[in-house]
Design a protein around this motif. Structure first.
Motif, PDB file in Angstrom:
ATOM      1  N   THR A   1       0.854  -1.180   0.000  1.00 30.65           N
ATOM      2  CA  THR A   1       0.000   0.000   0.000  1.00 30.65           C
ATOM      3  C   THR A   1       0.888   1.227   0.000  1.00 30.65           C
ATOM      4  OG1 THR A   1      -1.747  -1.139   1.229  1.00 30.65           O
ATOM      5  CG2 THR A   1      -1.784   1.264   1.235  1.00 30.65           C
TER       6      THR A   1
ATOM      7  N   ARG B   1      -2.299   3.755  -3.731  1.00 34.06           N
ATOM      8  CA  ARG B   1      -2.146   2.634  -4.656  1.00 34.06           C
ATOM      9  C   ARG B   1      -2.073   1.337  -3.858  1.00 34.06           C
ATOM     10  NH1 ARG B   1       2.992   1.645  -8.574  1.00 34.06           N
ATOM     11  NH2 ARG B   1       3.913   1.390  -6.515  1.00 34.06           N
TER      12      ARG B   1
ATOM     13  N   SER C   1      -3.227   1.723 -15.621  1.00 34.22           N
ATOM     14  CA  SER C   1      -2.163   0.724 -15.795  1.00 34.22           C
ATOM     15  C   SER C   1      -0.786   1.364 -15.655  1.00 34.22           C
ATOM     16  CB  SER C   1      -2.298   0.051 -17.165  1.00 34.22           C
ATOM     17  OG  SER C   1      -1.248  -0.852 -17.390  1.00 34.22           O
TER      18      SER C   1
ATOM     19  N   HIS D   1      -4.542 -10.933  -5.517  1.00 36.85           N
ATOM     20  CA  HIS D   1      -4.211 -10.578  -6.901  1.00 36.85           C
ATOM     21  C   HIS D   1      -5.116  -9.448  -7.414  1.00 36.85           C
ATOM     22  CE1 HIS D   1      -1.759 -14.165  -6.702  1.00 36.85           C
ATOM     23  NE2 HIS D   1      -2.823 -14.861  -6.367  1.00 36.85           N
ATOM     24  N   SER D   2      -5.238  -8.407  -6.607  1.00 37.66           N
ATOM     25  CA  SER D   2      -6.089  -7.270  -6.953  1.00 37.66           C
ATOM     26  C   SER D   2      -5.327  -5.958  -6.810  1.00 37.66           C
ATOM     27  CB  SER D   2      -7.333  -7.245  -6.054  1.00 37.66           C
ATOM     28  OG  SER D   2      -8.115  -8.396  -6.240  1.00 37.66           O
ATOM     29  N   TRP D   3      -5.623  -5.029  -7.724  1.00 35.19           N
ATOM     30  CA  TRP D   3      -4.986  -3.715  -7.715  1.00 35.19           C
ATOM     31  C   TRP D   3      -6.075  -2.645  -7.692  1.00 35.19           C
ATOM     32  CZ3 TRP D   3      -1.010  -4.230 -12.339  1.00 35.19           C
ATOM     33  CH2 TRP D   3      -0.079  -5.240 -12.028  1.00 35.19           C
TER      34      TRP D   3
ATOM     35  N   GLN E   1      -1.738  -2.719  -4.105  1.00 37.20           N
ATOM     36  CA  GLN E   1      -1.305  -3.797  -4.990  1.00 37.20           C
ATOM     37  C   GLN E   1      -1.146  -5.074  -4.166  1.00 37.20           C
ATOM     38  OE1 GLN E   1       2.014  -2.782  -7.476  1.00 37.20           O
ATOM     39  NE2 GLN E   1       2.282  -4.845  -8.263  1.00 37.20           N
ATOM     40  N   ASN E   2      -2.171  -5.912  -4.216  1.00 37.77           N
ATOM     41  CA  ASN E   2      -2.136  -7.166  -3.474  1.00 37.77           C
ATOM     42  C   ASN E   2      -1.844  -8.313  -4.432  1.00 37.77           C
ATOM     43  OD1 ASN E   2      -2.388  -9.270  -1.712  1.00 37.77           O
ATOM     44  ND2 ASN E   2      -4.628  -9.132  -1.514  1.00 37.77           N
ATOM     45  N   ASP E   3      -0.593  -8.708  -4.520  1.00 34.89           N
ATOM     46  CA  ASP E   3      -0.188  -9.805  -5.392  1.00 34.89           C
ATOM     47  C   ASP E   3      -0.082 -11.131  -4.632  1.00 34.89           C
ATOM     48  OD1 ASP E   3      -0.014  -8.202  -7.664  1.00 34.89           O
ATOM     49  OD2 ASP E   3       2.017  -7.565  -7.171  1.00 34.89           O
TER      50      ASP E   3
ATOM     51  N   LYS F   1      -7.692  -4.231 -11.219  1.00 34.30           N
ATOM     52  CA  LYS F   1      -7.529  -5.676 -11.402  1.00 34.30           C
ATOM     53  C   LYS F   1      -8.153  -6.378 -10.208  1.00 34.30           C
ATOM     54  CE  LYS F   1      -3.739  -9.101 -11.618  1.00 34.30           C
ATOM     55  NZ  LYS F   1      -2.261  -9.250 -11.596  1.00 34.30           N
TER      56      LYS F   1
ATOM     57  N   PHE G   1       0.855   1.627 -12.323  1.00 31.80           N
ATOM     58  CA  PHE G   1       1.451   0.415 -11.767  1.00 31.80           C
ATOM     59  C   PHE G   1       2.686  -0.031 -12.542  1.00 31.80           C
ATOM     60  CE2 PHE G   1      -2.813   0.146  -9.991  1.00 31.80           C
ATOM     61  CZ  PHE G   1      -2.577  -0.316  -8.711  1.00 31.80           C
ATOM     62  N   HIS G   2       2.832   0.467 -13.756  1.00 34.70           N
ATOM     63  CA  HIS G   2       3.959   0.057 -14.592  1.00 34.70           C
ATOM     64  C   HIS G   2       4.746   1.297 -15.017  1.00 34.70           C
ATOM     65  CE1 HIS G   2       0.961  -3.202 -15.100  1.00 34.70           C
ATOM     66  NE2 HIS G   2       2.022  -3.973 -15.070  1.00 34.70           N
TER      67      HIS G   2
END
Length: 290
Positions: free
Chosen positions: A4, A17, A135, A84-86, A19-21, A44, A138-139
């Motif tokens: 986070t 932001r 996107s 697996h959510s963003w 990002q739970n991978d 995502k 995140f990239h």
């Protein structure tokens, strides 16, 4: 793994932001003042907002956005983020937000005097142009010193796209959009061009395929997806290409062929037009992070 990040763009203007991978659900809580407007974007996967000590929940799914504002009651962010959510969240003060629209705010309903003290809620689809900006949040491969500037520009771009009015001032009154049958046909057209992106059909062929006339296809597609058929497809193909490169399973030539470019030079030119860098340099930037 889950992460986070909160960045203050300016006073009263924040971007978060998530990002739970990982394979586990993660939780986040944050107090939010009543003067802050909340925008939440499902990039995502999925997430859930919990209100009133768990008595009420609001889902946020992939490709959907939530817009929340209640000047009468605090709406703290209590978020359950699925594996697996963003998620991207933007918090902005009503004062600063008013400043964006001081000269032309008639088309923003909650900014009208009659609604100044009313709560506001809206959910809607994320259009392809917004999806690309999300996107990019995140990239990216940036020096830490310019990250804040980059995020500021992207969030302004995101909000501009969110509130952008159709080019045709009469488009919102078009009775065609009320026809659910035609809306279904437009969505089928979108699915068809994606399924055939390596060899996309012509517009008339596409219209015939889904059973709609050409004018309604062109106008309806722009109203629902915010762009023309081929501009939408170009953005989709480039984002799909980037995801294939991210996977590490394909080289540049293979990715180009999968999305319909028979020569690598044409794919490289298209990728650079969209992302400002070549596929090879993009791959190198990914490898540097690993």
């Amino acid at each position: 793994m889950g992460s986070t990040e909160e960045l203050m763009i300016e006073e009263g203007f924040y971007v978060l932001r998530f990002q739970n991978d990982s394979d586990e659900t993660t939780h986040f809580e944050r107090e939010v003042d009543t003067n802050l407007i909340q925008f939440h974007f499902g990039v995502k996967g999925r997430a859930k907002f919990i209100f009133n000590q768990g008595r009420y929940a609001l889902d946020l799914r992939e490709e959907l956005s939530l817009f929340l504002y209640n000047p009468q009651k605090e709406l703290p962010v209590h978020l359950e983020i699925a594996p697996h959510s963003w998620i991207i969240t933007v918090l902005i003060s009503i004062k600063k937000f008013h400043g964006f629209f001081t000269e032309q705010a008639d088309h923003i309903p909650f900014l009208s005097p009659d609604n100044s003290d009313k709560k506001y809620y809206k959910d809607e689809k994320i259009n392809p142009s917004m999806a690309i900006v999300l996107s990019q949040l995140f990239h990216f491969n940036l020096h830490p010193s310019i990250k804040k500037l980059y995020f500021k520009g992207k969030i302004y771009e995101l909000l501009s796209l969110y509130f952008n009015r159709a080019e045709d001032p009469n488009a919102e009154q078009c009775p065609f959009l009320i026809d659910e049958e035609n809306v279904i046909k437009i969505r089928k057209a979108k699915d068809f061009v994606i399924a055939n992106m390596a060899e996309p059909p012509g517009l008339q062929e596409l219209a015939d395929e889904v059973g709609i006339n050409l004018k309604k296809l062109k106008m309806g597609f722009r109203q629902i997806y915010g762009d023309s058929v081929y501009s939408f497809l170009f953005d989709y193909k480039m984002d799909y290409a980037r995801k294939l490169l991210d996977s590490g399973s394909f080289n540049v030539n293979e990715v180009g062929l999968r999305i319909g470019y028979s020569t690598s030079s044409h794919f490289i030119a298209a990728f650079k037009k969209k992302f400002g860098t070549t596929p090879k340099k993009y791959l190198m930037s990914i490898n540097e992070k690993v």
